[in-house]
Design an enzyme around this catalytic site. Sequence first.
Site, PDB file in Angstrom:
ATOM      1  N   GLU A  89       0.924  -1.264  -0.060  1.00 11.41           N
ATOM      2  CA  GLU A  89      -0.061   0.028   0.077  1.00 11.41           C
ATOM      3  C   GLU A  89       0.822   1.086   0.116  1.00 11.41           C
ATOM      4  O   GLU A  89       0.646   2.134  -0.822  1.00 11.41           O
ATOM      5  CB  GLU A  89      -0.823  -0.126   1.448  1.00 11.41           C
ATOM      6  CG  GLU A  89      -1.822   1.177   1.341  1.00 11.41           C
ATOM      7  CD  GLU A  89      -2.930   1.183   0.215  1.00 11.41           C
ATOM      8  OE1 GLU A  89      -2.559   2.067  -0.759  1.00 11.41           O
ATOM      9  OE2 GLU A  89      -3.852   0.616   0.162  1.00 11.41           O
ATOM     10  N   ASP A  97       1.317   4.014  -2.850  1.00 13.47           N
ATOM     11  CA  ASP A  97       0.896   5.363  -2.972  1.00 13.47           C
ATOM     12  C   ASP A  97       1.770   6.478  -3.260  1.00 13.47           C
ATOM     13  O   ASP A  97       1.727   7.398  -3.887  1.00 13.47           O
ATOM     14  CB  ASP A  97       0.130   5.672  -1.467  1.00 13.47           C
ATOM     15  CG  ASP A  97      -0.902   4.715  -1.293  1.00 13.47           C
ATOM     16  OD1 ASP A  97      -1.541   4.505  -2.121  1.00 13.47           O
ATOM     17  OD2 ASP A  97      -1.419   4.659  -0.072  1.00 13.47           O
ATOM     18  N   SER A 150      -7.075   1.607  -4.213  1.00 12.56           N
ATOM     19  CA  SER A 150      -5.829   2.164  -3.691  1.00 12.56           C
ATOM     20  C   SER A 150      -4.683   2.864  -4.520  1.00 12.56           C
ATOM     21  O   SER A 150      -4.282   3.689  -3.907  1.00 12.56           O
ATOM     22  CB  SER A 150      -5.033   0.917  -2.799  1.00 12.56           C
ATOM     23  OG  SER A 150      -5.755   0.367  -1.633  1.00 12.56           O
TER      24      SER A 150
END
Length: 638
Positions: free
Chosen positions: A303, A307, A553
């Site tokens: 994650e 990002d 995400s």
Amino acid sequence: MRLLPSFVALALALLASADSFLSPYRVHERRGHIPAGWSYDRKHDNEAAIPLRFALKQSNIDAIGDFLMEVSHPESATYGKHWTAGEVFRKFSPSTESIGAVLTWLEENGFDSSRAKLTRNRGWIEVQATVEEAERLLQTEYHVYSHETGHEHVACDSYHLPEHVQSHVDFVTPTVHFDAKISKRSTSDSPEGIARSVGQPGQGTYPKTTGEVQSLLNQLEDCDQQITPICLRALYGLVYEPLAADKNSYGIVEYTPQAYLQPDLDMFQSTFSPDLVGVAPNMVSIDGGYAQTEYTGFEYNGESDLDLEYAMNLVTAAQPITLYQAGDMVEGASFNNFLDAIDGTYCTFEGGDDPTQDAIYPDPYGGGYEGPEDCGTAKPTNVISTSYSYNEADLTPFYTARQCSEYAKLGLMGVTVLYSSGDYGVAGNGGYCLTSNGTYSLNGTIFNPSFPGTCPYITSVGATQVNPNSTVLEPEGACEQVIYSGGGFSNYFAMPDYQKTAVEYYLTNYYPQYPPDIWNASGTSRGFPDIAANGANYVVAIDGAFALVYGTSCSSPVSGAILTMVNDARLAVGKSPIGFINPTIYSPSFAGVFNDITMGGNQGCGTAGYTAVPGWDPVTGLGTPNFPKLLAKWLLLP
């Protein structure tokens, strides 16, 4: 469900009637069922201590949407004239009347000023009581419930407040609320000592992967197979060099144990943006948060690596990125712990946490972060992207309403708040749907919307894909590879005025052909997502290798980067940041500035879900961003 014994109910009723100077008691909150995984264990010990907390009604809170529209709607005379934190505090602090009413009632019931404490920001009143005293005060009975993990929780089935007090109190804790996370100190499927919190693998929304990339592709003709930064720039027209980076800011929120690895950032940027090699985000540690390296692998690094690699690349090396790293390895963190750090009016003892939902700092069990809870210690960036979510049904309506109001306050201060909409279509996290009694089941048939995606004061971001055998020059479809774009209709929040025209058009022309008992068919509830961006086949450097990653995400940080560049252009010419964008993007003046998505759907709960259609839809919202059009429109606004 264990019923209150009749003799207890009778005694409570007699007690209430004896106090003739008090108004009649009414049910304030009632829980309809025991959540999945929990079971009744025993009646709580009468002599046990129980810290009651009364969330006071905030002044003017019913008008917060109107105030937000005044600074966010493009036709408003005060568009862009955002409030200061002090102005927000003064406008919404509970009234002296509310504080007085609750304190007087408490004193009449034996809790004098030495036992009833008003918090600094006037948001909460805290009372140290025994279980016996709390039961008398709230006309209830406290039980201890056990979770299948071994965790215990204190709660009641319902509680009562006097009629004259009810209008001054949002809710009381601990009462009917159950944990949003299970913070058992160790479990069979997680490293010892890590809290089962938002950032914990397997909890909430997190990206998915199909494994390592065997052969890296970085040409525009290959974007249906692998998404790299050049694909996103081509899809959304993002060709821009920052001009006002010193005035601008973009923040990414991560929850420990999720953490980035600097070698991964460098590996990604050496391939796609060499001038970013060696560059790290500006980390703001919240409640002991840090970029842990004890545990690695996709579940721990996927994650955060995703990002940051894409956010940093798309805003270029000229624009620093802020990383809000929330929670330590033991307690973890929730969305409210993050809100604590950027808004001092919302802290546990200074405003808005619910101890049954949020991590407590310093760690009361030992072994975790022992410093004070961060409260108002981090400045909010102009855009904040978060790629995590709960199921709306995880939390109570009062609790979600209180948190949603905090996002509205950020909007009033000029902050754009983005949340991913979820990866399971109309189902909730993990593919769970609701049953007729409100519990979760993989075989459930009732649609399960996400939160905060359903909060009308944030921008919810769904996912799209470059369709197989298509190019970036052709329209995208809703994401139907590995994940399905989260979307639907809230069961808690009403439809905001700004989206009524768009959603009513959808319901009039493309009404979902499902029984009204499996989705909110009222036609008056908040629809989500608001916008979308690509969420399939992302090339991400994770633990020293490139992997293909999928999820909303991906979509949220990419959307945040594009909006950050819009802010840059406005700040460069002396204008305000765009703040809460929903009233603007749904307005007639912004019609056609998003790429409409009309292919695909978001299956779940044993159905095909909703379908992407012309205009807004509960799969991809208004569509994907067209940067040149968005930039031109926003530069015309004051």
